[in-house]
Enzyme design. Structure first.
Site, mmCIF file in Angstrom:
data_model
loop_
_atom_site.group_PDB
_atom_site.id
_atom_site.type_symbol
_atom_site.label_atom_id
_atom_site.label_comp_id
_atom_site.label_asym_id
_atom_site.label_seq_id
_atom_site.Cartn_x
_atom_site.Cartn_y
_atom_site.Cartn_z
ATOM 1 N N SER A 43 0.797 -1.231 0.000
ATOM 2 C CA SER A 43 0.000 0.000 0.000
ATOM 3 C C SER A 43 0.828 1.279 0.000
ATOM 4 O O SER A 43 0.318 2.335 -0.347
ATOM 5 C CB SER A 43 -0.907 0.010 1.233
ATOM 6 O OG SER A 43 -0.133 -0.193 2.395
ATOM 7 N N ASP A 330 -3.110 7.692 8.259
ATOM 8 C CA ASP A 330 -4.070 6.850 8.971
ATOM 9 C C ASP A 330 -3.322 5.903 9.897
ATOM 10 O O ASP A 330 -2.136 6.090 10.150
ATOM 11 C CB ASP A 330 -4.994 6.115 7.988
ATOM 12 C CG ASP A 330 -4.237 5.128 7.113
ATOM 13 O OD1 ASP A 330 -3.055 4.837 7.410
ATOM 14 O OD2 ASP A 330 -4.818 4.628 6.126
ATOM 15 N N HIS A 333 -0.464 4.282 7.483
ATOM 16 C CA HIS A 333 0.196 4.858 6.303
ATOM 17 C C HIS A 333 0.690 6.283 6.495
ATOM 18 O O HIS A 333 0.089 7.061 7.230
ATOM 19 C CB HIS A 333 -0.768 4.819 5.109
ATOM 20 C CG HIS A 333 -1.222 3.440 4.793
ATOM 21 N ND1 HIS A 333 -2.488 2.993 5.056
ATOM 22 C CD2 HIS A 333 -0.547 2.393 4.267
ATOM 23 C CE1 HIS A 333 -2.591 1.721 4.694
ATOM 24 N NE2 HIS A 333 -1.428 1.339 4.213
#
Ligand SMILES: *[C@@H]1O[C@H](CO)[C@@H](O)[C@H](O)[C@H]1NC(C)=O
Ligand SMILES: *[C@@H]1O[C@H](CO)[C@@H](O)[C@H](O)[C@H]1NC(C)=O
Length: 365
Positions: A43, A330, A333
């Site tokens: 990600s 978040d 991340h």
């Protein structure tokens, strides 16, 4: 020497005037330093592949993700804005490589400047983040093989060989293997962290070799960051300290990975690589945030509850007004601001972070 000087003549002034009228922008016209950028991993560098996985829960195609992106658009990036893959492309003088699954035409032209195969939730091992959640690294490399085949039909093997040998290949992964091991109860393939790290190394070795067999000659491999310091793991400590056990396994993996790359280089002599120590730069920024323009290194910007990390970043979550002074967007991340600093360091950074060379030296090699 005299003759080489740029003379401030009338002709030159008019020339520059005309160029500025045409909207000449030195940032946009920066020469391409590599013909293509191929991205693999998780990600941290996914630019929207998971949007196309119907059953996946590892998605970021909803607000408030993308709140600082063009038109405040959620794109599938796990970020308030751009991620490291975007910034790296810009550094090299390319547009961001498109998400593999977003390409509807499987043509040589759409692959020419690179493709992004990365998938949120994926890891190095086949068992990490699977069950339809993400595209495993093994599959990402298989997808690259399909791209390779299409390009060979158009350019011929020699053409592709030449093209790939000058292209940059980027692998940013490993965090999810370690996080899965420490966060979940099901430890099928992995078991204990010692065995996990050995497995990760064996897999990485064969992944890099596979890329080499398909023609990669310039590879950036990022280590695992200080994952023990993500807001989600800080929640596990009453005082919100980093989980140093998790960090120490990430650091052990990184040390072994560095040694493995030295081995690979002696085996595959025309391979050039850069190892980037994401762990070290994260630790330095977290220990000395103000030097890098940050104020908040513990809490996420978007989410709900303690450290905004009890509930993830969802449309109903709160988010911080100033995303530029947060390290974390978040619960897992980085913010765009953090990704930019990391990409700058990957590209131009000191030998403290990049061995045996940084990406600028790698693409020029
Ligand atoms: C991982 O999966 C691929 C493709 O399904 C398979 O070929 C490979 O053997 C697997 N690797 C391991 C170590 O299980
Ligand atoms: C890249 O690898 C080749 C082959 O080993 C070597 O000759 C060259 O010096 C390397 N480039 C850099 C910048 O280290």
């Amino acid at each position: 020497m005299e003759g080489r000087r740029v003379l401030v003549t009338k002709k030159n002034i008019i020339f520059f005037f005309v160029i500025s009228l045409l909207g000449w922008n030195p940032e946009l016209s920066e020469a391409q330093m590599a013909p293509a950028l191929f991205i693999f991993g998780d990600s941290q560098v996914d630019v929207g592949n998971n949007n196309h996985l119907l059953l996946s829960i590892a998605k970021a195609d909803f607000p408030h993700n993308g709140i600082d992106f063009a038109r405040q658009q959620p794109t599938g990036r796990f970020s308030n804005g751009k991620n490291a893959a975007d910034f790296l492309a810009k550094k090299i003088g390319l547009s961001s490589s498109p998400a593999y699954l977003s390409l509807s035409d499987e043509t040589h032209a759409s692959y020419m400047n690179g493709v992004n195969f990365a998938s949120g939730g994926s890891g190095i091992l086949n068992s990490t983040g699977y069950y339809g959640k993400s595209i495993r690294l093994t599959e990402q490399i298989h997808n690259f093989f399909k791209v390779h085949q299409v390009m060979v039909q158009k350019m011929g093997s020699n053409g592709v060989e030449k093209h790939f040998s000058k292209s940059l290949f980027v692998i940013v992964t490993g965090s999810n293997d370690i996080l899965d091991c420490f966060e979940s109860e099901s430890k099928d393939e992995t078991g204990k962290p010692r065995e996990l790290v050995d497995l990760m190394i064996n897999y990485m070795k064969s992944h890099v070799k596979k890329l080499y067999e398909f023609g990669a000659r310039k590879v950036l491999v990022a280590g695992v960051g200080a994952v023990g310091c993500v807001p989600r793991l800080r929640l596990r400590s009453k005082t919100h300290e980093c989980d140093e056990e998790v960090n120490s396994w990430a650091a052990k993996y990184n040390e072994q990975l560095k040694a493995t790359l030295v081995e690979l280089k002696s085996e595959l002599q025309d391979l050039n690589y850069s190892f980037f120590d994401l762990h070290a730069i994260m630790q330095n920024i977290i220990r000395n945030p103000t030097a890098h323009g940050f104020k908040e290194v513990k809490a996420a910007c978007c989410g709900i509850g303690v450290l905004r990390a009890k509930i993830p970043c969802l449309p109903i979550s709160l988010y911080c007004p100033n995303r530029k002074n947060h390290v974390f967007w978040d619960l897992y991340h980085p913010t765009e601001a953090m990704a930019r600093i990391v990409a700058d360091a990957i590209f131009d950074g000191p030998s403290e972070y990049s061995v045996p060379m940084n990406v600028r030296q790698l693409v020029l090699a």
